[in-house]
Design an enzyme around this catalytic site. Structure first.
Site, mmCIF file in Angstrom:
data_model
loop_
_atom_site.group_PDB
_atom_site.id
_atom_site.type_symbol
_atom_site.label_atom_id
_atom_site.label_comp_id
_atom_site.label_asym_id
_atom_site.label_seq_id
_atom_site.Cartn_x
_atom_site.Cartn_y
_atom_site.Cartn_z
ATOM 1 N N GLY A 26 12.932 -25.224 48.199
ATOM 2 C CA GLY A 26 13.311 -25.623 46.836
ATOM 3 C C GLY A 26 12.779 -24.739 45.726
ATOM 4 N N LYS A 162 3.973 -34.464 39.949
ATOM 5 C CA LYS A 162 4.508 -35.505 39.066
ATOM 6 C C LYS A 162 6.008 -35.645 39.353
ATOM 7 C CE LYS A 162 6.499 -33.328 35.179
ATOM 8 N NZ LYS A 162 7.214 -33.459 34.040
ATOM 9 N N HIS A 254 1.636 -35.150 30.705
ATOM 10 C CA HIS A 254 1.075 -34.038 29.938
ATOM 11 C C HIS A 254 0.537 -34.455 28.563
ATOM 12 C CE1 HIS A 254 3.023 -31.933 33.068
ATOM 13 N NE2 HIS A 254 4.217 -31.855 32.539
HETATM 14 N N1 LIG Z 1 10.573 -27.326 39.759
HETATM 15 C C1 LIG Z 1 9.577 -27.474 38.907
HETATM 16 O O1 LIG Z 1 9.289 -26.618 38.052
HETATM 17 C C2 LIG Z 1 8.705 -28.723 38.965
HETATM 18 C C3 LIG Z 1 7.672 -28.883 38.012
HETATM 19 C C4 LIG Z 1 6.848 -30.002 38.098
HETATM 20 C C5 LIG Z 1 7.042 -30.934 39.100
HETATM 21 N N2 LIG Z 1 8.065 -30.769 39.989
HETATM 22 C C6 LIG Z 1 8.232 -31.770 41.044
HETATM 23 O O2 LIG Z 1 8.102 -31.116 42.302
HETATM 24 C C7 LIG Z 1 8.998 -31.672 43.238
HETATM 25 C C8 LIG Z 1 9.877 -30.567 43.820
HETATM 26 O O3 LIG Z 1 10.603 -29.950 42.792
HETATM 27 P P1 LIG Z 1 11.793 -28.919 43.083
HETATM 28 O O4 LIG Z 1 12.299 -28.541 41.745
HETATM 29 O O5 LIG Z 1 11.370 -27.852 44.013
HETATM 30 O O6 LIG Z 1 12.841 -29.867 43.812
HETATM 31 P P2 LIG Z 1 14.193 -29.481 44.549
HETATM 32 O O7 LIG Z 1 14.420 -28.010 44.496
HETATM 33 O O8 LIG Z 1 15.237 -30.385 44.005
HETATM 34 O O9 LIG Z 1 13.911 -29.988 46.039
HETATM 35 C C9 LIG Z 1 12.995 -29.357 46.925
HETATM 36 C C10 LIG Z 1 13.518 -29.450 48.340
HETATM 37 O O10 LIG Z 1 13.478 -30.798 48.781
HETATM 38 C C11 LIG Z 1 14.512 -30.982 49.746
HETATM 39 N N3 LIG Z 1 15.290 -32.177 49.424
HETATM 40 C C12 LIG Z 1 16.063 -32.374 48.330
HETATM 41 N N4 LIG Z 1 16.633 -33.602 48.380
HETATM 42 C C13 LIG Z 1 16.224 -34.159 49.533
HETATM 43 C C14 LIG Z 1 16.466 -35.412 50.142
HETATM 44 N N5 LIG Z 1 17.239 -36.335 49.575
HETATM 45 N N6 LIG Z 1 15.872 -35.675 51.326
HETATM 46 C C15 LIG Z 1 15.065 -34.760 51.911
HETATM 47 N N7 LIG Z 1 14.805 -33.545 51.364
HETATM 48 C C16 LIG Z 1 15.366 -33.262 50.188
HETATM 49 C C17 LIG Z 1 15.406 -29.764 49.714
HETATM 50 O O11 LIG Z 1 15.111 -28.993 50.883
HETATM 51 P P3 LIG Z 1 15.949 -29.178 52.259
HETATM 52 O O12 LIG Z 1 17.333 -29.599 51.910
HETATM 53 O O13 LIG Z 1 15.855 -27.814 52.866
HETATM 54 O O14 LIG Z 1 15.191 -30.206 53.007
HETATM 55 C C18 LIG Z 1 14.969 -29.019 48.502
HETATM 56 O O15 LIG Z 1 15.029 -27.610 48.653
HETATM 57 C C19 LIG Z 1 9.796 -32.740 42.494
HETATM 58 O O16 LIG Z 1 9.227 -33.989 42.753
HETATM 59 C C20 LIG Z 1 9.611 -32.390 41.038
HETATM 60 O O17 LIG Z 1 9.628 -33.553 40.245
HETATM 61 C C21 LIG Z 1 8.892 -29.677 39.947
#
Ligand SMILES: NC(=O)c1ccc[n+]([C@@H]2O[C@H](COP(=O)([O-])OP(=O)(O)OC[C@H]3O[C@@H](n4cnc5c(N)ncnc54)[C@H](OP(=O)(O)O)[C@@H]3O)[C@@H](O)[C@H]2O)c1
Length: 501
Positions: A26, A162, A254
């Protein structure tokens, strides 16, 4: 001035460990976690030996995983050389979120420990959608991966991103699930704002100097403003954001952290427990939000507008947002802390999207001088002192004060003492994610949330969220603003106080 000869980012010898990242295919992994770990590696700050295992459902082998991440870490030729060494520590294991796969993962990690001599120490980073946090917490427990063999060898830690729940109840449920398998010391709840240098520096600034603390109270301070403005809109996060809105996205975590760092009492010791205790006391002292008793809240949503000469669409026209969404993208709250230090000093907390520029700052506005000695010559034009602690666009601290303009007449000049945070530091600053990952490896909880803080924060914000929910079914309560201005019209006067110096 002599710079202090200590490198704040050096940790005592770190134990070897494996960092397991769930959700490794992700956005967070490729944009923040791996670049953060790579920069730690490049600076020689990662433990030796170490390994990083990416886990998610997407099928990939180690090589494909390394190639997928490589482009996010190449910002120089020197980095390309180091990347090759770093990549040898990266592995990938495809998992589904069931017990069978987690038992396989446990066996795989045992093997890796033996090959790489990582001592059975593991960090599990939950970079997955929040609904999976309790699922993975349970599976780690059931597969034995949460068990610790000892505090120094064979430890197991879990990093939770978070949001920590969606409201008070869900935060408690998540915590209960994690506590079925992990004790509090094993749980690290990330708020990457806390890892920003100027945010940490707020504590040092306040408590390593004698001159600010005596005036840091209701006798000298007129109001405090905490602003986290974003130029960007909702972007690709519409699915999450439309369900959450600005209060859940920014205030619960935050903004609350910036508030407590500004308002807390000096802790008796600079250790995680003592600091968290003082933070919790501030949230506990917040005056309950009650619209009928006069609590002020201004909610807004951006419409079509223009930023830096470029037309941008309104929130409801963003991809993934419903055309009649009433989710607030802007909030201004006036808060009061009912304690001896802060009684009746307003704290204005503001955060919003599609504002004119990205800016994060804490404004301490001091009171006017008590006696207007220069009134006859100058009228009422003396500006009160103002201290601005800025995290973005630059990390700096500015103190505004009055001096006399040179010449025979009495004329005032407003001057600024300006400290740029990185000006006298030669080393490479750590990015916020690198910093929190390093602290987790060192077992240091200082920059993480403790559960009581999270629950107090949700409890305080519950009536505010109810107000937002009302706003989603009634026509009043939500004001609109064109993208590119400082929020909706009712917030205008306060915003001018906080963003114009
Ligand atoms: N991105 C940021 O900058 C950021 C900042 C602060 C906090 N966060 C938190 O960090 C977490 C991850 O963020 P992200 O932006 O990396 O999320 P993302 O890209 O939407 O998801 C990460 C990975 O999780 C897997 N996934 C998605 N939906 C799924 C489901 N329904 N069941 C099982 N696996 C699933 C997918 O991998 P597969 O399909 O390969 O399994 C995806 O590549 C979130 O909780 C977000 O709130 C993110």
């Amino acid at each position: 001035m002599q710079p202090h000869a200590c490198d704040q980012t050096t940790k005592p010898d770190l134990a070897p460990c494996v960092i397991v990242i769930f959700g490794a295919s992700g956005d967070l992994t490729s944009r923040k976690l791996i670049p953060g770990l790579f920069s730690l590696f490049s600076q020689g700050k990662l433990p030796r030996p170490f390994a990083i295992v990416g886990c998610s459902r997407t099928e990939m082998d180690d090589q494909q995983f390394r190639m997928h991440l490589e482009k996010h870490c190449h910002d120089s030729v020197a980095a390309m050389d180091r990347w090759h060494d770093f990549a040898q520590h990266l592995f990938y294991k495809s998992v589904d979120y069931d017990l069978h796969h987690f038992r396989e993962l446990a066996a795989y990690l045992e093997q890796l420990d033996q090959q790489r001599q990582t001592g059975g120490n593991r960090i599990f980073e939950l970079a997955v959608p929040p609904a999976l946090y309790p699922v993975i917490g349970d599976l780690l427990g059931q597969s034995g991966l949460a068990d610790e063999k000892g505090p120094d060898r064979g430890w197991s830690r879990v990093i939770v991103e978070k949001p920590f729940g969606h409201d008070l109840e869900s935060a408690r449920r998540l915590d209960a699930t994690l506590h079925n398998h992990f004790n509090e010391k094993q749980i690290y709840r990330i708020d990457h704002y806390l890892a920003k240098e100027t945010v940490q520096n707020t504590l040092i600034f306040r408590f390593a100097n004698t001159i600010f603390e005596p005036i840091w109270n209701r006798h000298y301070i007129d109001y405090v403003g905490i602003v986290a403005a974003e130029e960007l809109g909702v972007g690709s996060r519409a699915g999450y954001y439309d369900q959450s809105g600005v209060i859940r996205d920014m205030f619960q975590n935050h903004m609350m952290q910036l508030l407590v760092l500004t308002a807390m009492e000096p802790p008796s010791r600079f250790d995680a427990y003592a600091v968290q205790d003082e933070k919790a006391k501030v949230i506990r002292s917040l005056r309950e939000f009650d619209r009928e008793a006069g609590s002020k809240l201004c909610l807004g949503q951006y419409q079509d507008g223009e930023i830096n000469g470029k037309k941008v669409p309104g929130y409801r026209r963003e991809q993934g947002v419903s055309a009649d969404s009433r989710t607030p993208t802007f909030a201004l709250m006036e808060l009061y802390i009912d304690n001896w230090r802060w009684q009746d000093v307003p704290f204005y907390l503001v955060s919003g999207k599609r504002l004119p520029r990205k800016e994060t700052r804490i404004v301490i506005q001091f009171k006017q001088v008590p006696h207007r000695l220069f009134h006859d010559v100058l009228g009422d034009t003396i500006n009160a002192n103002r201290l601005v602690i800025e995290t973005y666009p630059e990390e700096r601290i500015r103190l505004h004060f009055q001096t006399k303009s040179p010449g025979t007449a009495i004329c005032l000049r407003s001057m600024t003492m300006d400290f740029a945070y990185h000006e006298h530091y030669q080393g490479k600053a750590l990015d916020d994610y690198a910093r929190v990952l390093l602290d987790c490896m060192a077992g240091d909880h200082m920059l993480f949330w403790r559960q009581d803080g999270i629950e107090l924060s949700w409890a305080f914000l519950t009536p505010v969220l109810e107000e937002c929910e009302k706003c989603s079914c009634e026509d009043n309560g939500l004001s609109y603003y064109p993208a590119g201005v400082w929020g909706p019209e009712p917030a205008g006067d306060t915003m001018r106080l906080l963003v114009d110096d």
